[in-house]
Design a protein around this motif. Structure first.
Motif, mmCIF file in Angstrom:
data_model
loop_
_atom_site.group_PDB
_atom_site.id
_atom_site.type_symbol
_atom_site.label_atom_id
_atom_site.label_comp_id
_atom_site.label_asym_id
_atom_site.label_seq_id
_atom_site.Cartn_x
_atom_site.Cartn_y
_atom_site.Cartn_z
ATOM 1 N N GLY A 31 19.213 55.035 -73.105
ATOM 2 C CA GLY A 31 17.930 55.711 -73.276
ATOM 3 C C GLY A 31 16.756 54.755 -73.242
ATOM 4 N N PRO A 32 16.699 53.786 -74.165
ATOM 5 C CA PRO A 32 15.584 52.828 -74.123
ATOM 6 C C PRO A 32 15.541 52.026 -72.829
ATOM 7 N N LEU A 33 16.733 51.750 -72.252
ATOM 8 C CA LEU A 33 16.767 50.963 -71.021
ATOM 9 C C LEU A 33 16.079 51.698 -69.879
ATOM 10 N N PHE A 34 16.432 52.973 -69.677
ATOM 11 C CA PHE A 34 15.870 53.731 -68.564
ATOM 12 C C PHE A 34 14.394 54.096 -68.794
ATOM 13 N N LYS A 35 13.945 54.066 -70.046
ATOM 14 C CA LYS A 35 12.551 54.359 -70.333
ATOM 15 C C LYS A 35 11.668 53.116 -70.285
ATOM 16 N N HIS A 40 12.045 49.529 -64.947
ATOM 17 C CA HIS A 40 11.580 50.218 -63.742
ATOM 18 C C HIS A 40 10.967 49.237 -62.750
ATOM 19 N N LYS A 41 10.165 48.302 -63.253
ATOM 20 C CA LYS A 41 9.530 47.327 -62.369
ATOM 21 C C LYS A 41 10.568 46.406 -61.742
ATOM 22 N N ALA A 42 11.540 45.951 -62.561
ATOM 23 C CA ALA A 42 12.584 45.074 -62.035
ATOM 24 C C ALA A 42 13.464 45.801 -61.027
ATOM 25 N N LEU A 43 13.762 47.074 -61.287
ATOM 26 C CA LEU A 43 14.570 47.862 -60.353
ATOM 27 C C LEU A 43 13.856 48.026 -59.018
ATOM 28 N N LEU A 44 12.564 48.354 -59.064
ATOM 29 C CA LEU A 44 11.798 48.504 -57.830
ATOM 30 C C LEU A 44 11.726 47.183 -57.065
ATOM 31 N N THR A 45 11.529 46.090 -57.790
ATOM 32 C CA THR A 45 11.491 44.773 -57.137
ATOM 33 C C THR A 45 12.823 44.445 -56.483
ATOM 34 N N LEU A 47 15.227 46.552 -55.482
ATOM 35 C CA LEU A 47 15.469 47.438 -54.341
ATOM 36 C C LEU A 47 14.633 47.032 -53.131
ATOM 37 N N THR A 48 13.372 46.692 -53.377
ATOM 38 C CA THR A 48 12.485 46.316 -52.278
ATOM 39 C C THR A 48 12.946 45.026 -51.610
ATOM 40 N N LEU A 49 13.209 43.996 -52.425
ATOM 41 C CA LEU A 49 13.627 42.708 -51.872
ATOM 42 C C LEU A 49 14.978 42.815 -51.175
ATOM 43 N N ALA A 50 15.906 43.578 -51.765
ATOM 44 C CA ALA A 50 17.236 43.711 -51.160
ATOM 45 C C ALA A 50 17.148 44.458 -49.828
ATOM 46 N N THR A 51 16.316 45.490 -49.758
ATOM 47 C CA THR A 51 16.164 46.246 -48.506
ATOM 48 C C THR A 51 15.556 45.373 -47.417
ATOM 49 N N ILE A 52 14.487 44.662 -47.756
ATOM 50 C CA ILE A 52 13.840 43.784 -46.769
ATOM 51 C C ILE A 52 14.806 42.692 -46.319
ATOM 52 N N SER A 53 15.508 42.091 -47.274
ATOM 53 C CA SER A 53 16.444 41.016 -46.938
ATOM 54 C C SER A 53 17.561 41.523 -46.035
ATOM 55 N N ALA A 54 18.094 42.708 -46.342
ATOM 56 C CA ALA A 54 19.188 43.254 -45.539
ATOM 57 C C ALA A 54 18.733 43.545 -44.115
ATOM 58 N N PHE A 208 7.349 38.784 -62.769
ATOM 59 C CA PHE A 208 8.188 38.907 -61.577
ATOM 60 C C PHE A 208 9.644 38.780 -62.003
ATOM 61 N N ALA A 209 10.344 39.897 -61.984
ATOM 62 C CA ALA A 209 11.730 39.911 -62.453
ATOM 63 C C ALA A 209 12.551 40.871 -61.602
ATOM 64 N N THR A 210 13.840 40.593 -61.505
ATOM 65 C CA THR A 210 14.790 41.485 -60.857
ATOM 66 C C THR A 210 15.825 41.913 -61.894
#
Length: 257
Positions: A31-35, A40-45, A47-54, A208-210
């Motif tokens: 609960g606290p983790l997903f909120k 959220h910022k690390a997840l978006l970072t 996903l974005t970096l992994a997509t671009i890298s792939a 800046f975190a992943t």
């Protein structure tokens, strides 16, 4: 019997840590983790970096595979001694990162940022994408280069006689041969980039975190239950991508067939 015993032993070494992550991760408080805004910022970072890298890794792998195909084909490059040299150099350029630890490359980017007085937050995404692309490139070349060479050996004479070039050749020849491998390579490159904890160990910060960086922080703070929950999230996301993306490419193939 000996083979089964060896396979069972090494399977146990692989399955046991995964089972530990699942068991301990399910005990975490999500609960606290997903909120959390940090999550959220690390997840978006990530996903974005992994997509671009792939995507970049696949594009570079295709370019290198096409170049190796050219120098390995007598119909394209003729019979020259230099062909083997160029082909070997291209193969080496795609696998050179295996001889360079990620932290070494990351430290090089870090020192370069200090030397040119650049903001580490600006250099960090470039360093991460570069390291992730170079890490995934050898695994992308392994299936793509032989497949593209086989397609050239089988269809080059016909394609040249019909003057198939550019997009038409890709649609009619390369794409049907490579699509399965492309789905696998894209998923593998994404997962390798998504879970990497190499360069981010030098550039990670509150701004800046992943997800792997957050996991590293939780482990450093002895929050093992929260870390297990984060590891379970990483595991589920990577498995989902690895299972779904290749199926999408296979689904298109089956539909067209």
């Amino acid at each position: 019997l000996l083979q089964w015993l060896v396979l069972a032993l090494f399977s146990l070494f692989f399955v046991a840590p995964m089972a530990a992550i699942v068991i301990n991760g399910l005990a975490a408080d999500f609960g606290p983790l997903f909120k959390s805004a940090t999550f959220h910022k690390a997840l978006l970072t990530s996903l974005t970096l992994a997509t671009i890298s792939a995507l970049i890794a696949v594009a570079l792998a295709l370019a290198l595979a096409r170049s190796q195909r050219h120098f390995s084909s007598r119909l394209r490059a003729g019979v020259r001694t230099s062909n083997k040299i160029w082909s070997a150099l291209l193969a080496f350029s795609g696998t050179v990162y295996l001889a360079v630890p990620a932290l070494v490359l990351g430290l090089g980017f870090f020192l370069l940022a200090r030397y040119i007085n650049a903001d580490p937050g600006t250099v960090a995404p470039v360093a991460l994408v570069t390291a992730n692309v170079m890490m995934a490139l050898p695994f992308a070349l392994a299936p793509l280069t032989p497949a593209m060479t086989r397609a050239a050996d089988k269809y080059d004479r016909l394609a040249f006689s019909l003057d198939l070039r550019g997009r038409a050749r890709w649609r009619l020849i390369e794409w049907p041969v490579l699509r399965r491998d492309l789905g696998y390579v894209l998923a593998l490159a994404f997962c390798l980039s998504f879970g990497d904890l190499g360069v981010i160990a030098l550039f990670g910060s509150q701004d800046f975190a992943t997800l792997p960086w957050l996991l590293y922080q939780q482990m450093g703070s002895y929050r093992t239950t929260d870390a297990a929950g984060m590891a379970l999230v990483l595991l589920v996301l990577c498995l989902t991508v690895f299972l779904v993306v290749p199926k999408l490419f296979e689904g298109r193939q089956n539909a067209e067939t």
